[in-house]
Design a protein around this motif. Sequence first.
Motif, PDB file in Angstrom:
ATOM      1  N   LYS A  12     -25.264  16.088  34.109  1.00  0.00           N
ATOM      2  CA  LYS A  12     -25.308  15.455  35.421  1.00  0.00           C
ATOM      3  C   LYS A  12     -25.176  13.944  35.261  1.00  0.00           C
ATOM      4  CE  LYS A  12     -28.260  18.975  37.566  1.00  0.00           C
ATOM      5  NZ  LYS A  12     -29.576  19.229  38.208  1.00  0.00           N
TER       6      LYS A  12
ATOM      7  N   SER B 217     -20.975   6.147  37.499  1.00  0.00           N
ATOM      8  CA  SER B 217     -20.029   6.798  38.404  1.00  0.00           C
ATOM      9  C   SER B 217     -18.769   5.961  38.568  1.00  0.00           C
ATOM     10  CB  SER B 217     -20.692   7.027  39.764  1.00  0.00           C
ATOM     11  OG  SER B 217     -19.783   7.631  40.668  1.00  0.00           O
TER      12      SER B 217
ATOM     13  N   ARG C 112     -12.787  14.831  35.850  1.00  0.00           N
ATOM     14  CA  ARG C 112     -13.925  15.561  36.403  1.00  0.00           C
ATOM     15  C   ARG C 112     -13.451  16.959  36.779  1.00  0.00           C
ATOM     16  NH1 ARG C 112     -16.179  10.703  40.281  1.00  0.00           N
ATOM     17  NH2 ARG C 112     -17.786   9.911  38.868  1.00  0.00           N
TER      18      ARG C 112
ATOM     19  N   GLY D  53     -15.659  19.440  37.754  1.00  0.00           N
ATOM     20  CA  GLY D  53     -16.650  20.073  38.610  1.00  0.00           C
ATOM     21  C   GLY D  53     -17.913  19.246  38.611  1.00  0.00           C
ATOM     22  N   ARG D  54     -18.895  19.677  39.356  1.00  0.00           N
ATOM     23  CA  ARG D  54     -20.165  18.961  39.429  1.00  0.00           C
ATOM     24  C   ARG D  54     -20.852  19.027  38.064  1.00  0.00           C
ATOM     25  NH1 ARG D  54     -23.511  17.051  43.319  1.00  0.00           N
ATOM     26  NH2 ARG D  54     -25.748  17.061  42.885  1.00  0.00           N
ATOM     27  N   GLY D  55     -21.103  17.871  37.479  1.00  0.00           N
ATOM     28  CA  GLY D  55     -21.761  17.817  36.183  1.00  0.00           C
ATOM     29  C   GLY D  55     -20.884  18.274  35.040  1.00  0.00           C
ATOM     30  N   ARG D  56     -19.570  18.273  35.237  1.00  0.00           N
ATOM     31  CA  ARG D  56     -18.645  18.723  34.184  1.00  0.00           C
ATOM     32  C   ARG D  56     -17.544  17.689  34.010  1.00  0.00           C
ATOM     33  NH1 ARG D  56     -16.847  24.335  36.428  1.00  0.00           N
ATOM     34  NH2 ARG D  56     -15.461  24.276  34.585  1.00  0.00           N
TER      35      ARG D  56
END
Length: 244
Positions: free
Chosen positions: A194, A210, A224, A226-229
């Motif tokens: 994350k 970010s 990126r 995906g979320r947290g990937r």
Amino acid sequence: MAEDNIPKGERVCAGVGHDCAFSRAGSSCMDNIRLFAGLPPSAKRELLARARHTAHASGDIIVHEGDPIESIIVVRTGRIKTYRSTSDGEQHVLDVLHDGQALWHGLFLDNRTYGYSVSCLTPVRLCLIHRADVEQMLANHPDVAMGLIRMVCTELDRAEERIMMLSIRDPRRRLAEYLLTRDRSCTGPEIHLKLDDIASSVGLRPETVSRNIARFDREGLVRRTGRGRLLVLDREGLARVSES
């Protein structure tokens, strides 16, 4: 984390072959971690015969700072993080470990307590090997000690690399170095962390991380997925950034 003080609701399996992904694959936890990979088969059998397996849910805390160090903790499957908490509750991530990695630092010291907490980032299965069993194995196989010394040297090199990374003042360079380090240690193609965990690992604000990751993305260095990937696309490009 004492073996007789396992978190409530956790499943415990004693011995080898109890729903173990490594055993089903014709291997064992010992063959998949650097600490034990070079052990002779007889030494591995001694440790495996006494190993205990545990299962934890995502978010479970498996070690609290100050707990006695009584076992080597091997991550069979899943990901855990080590961290310290400030007085106001802020977490500073020290490291993230995944399949085949182990926590064992301080096991043989007189003051055997954890200087950090450990929690699960995903559902996790662990293999616990008690300190007394490791000491007995070393007594039976003194030749193994040299391999452990080499392992300690490797871990010291890794710690030195982390210190050097944190000493980089430029946020963009520091983040590039961190992503390269995480990419080298990942078992799969992607970095699964994350944004907040990355930020606390490198000592930067989440918005700074970010913003720089978005810039790396635009430059074709990472993507990126995906979320947290996060997928590193251009290692040489990131290396140039870290060295600039």
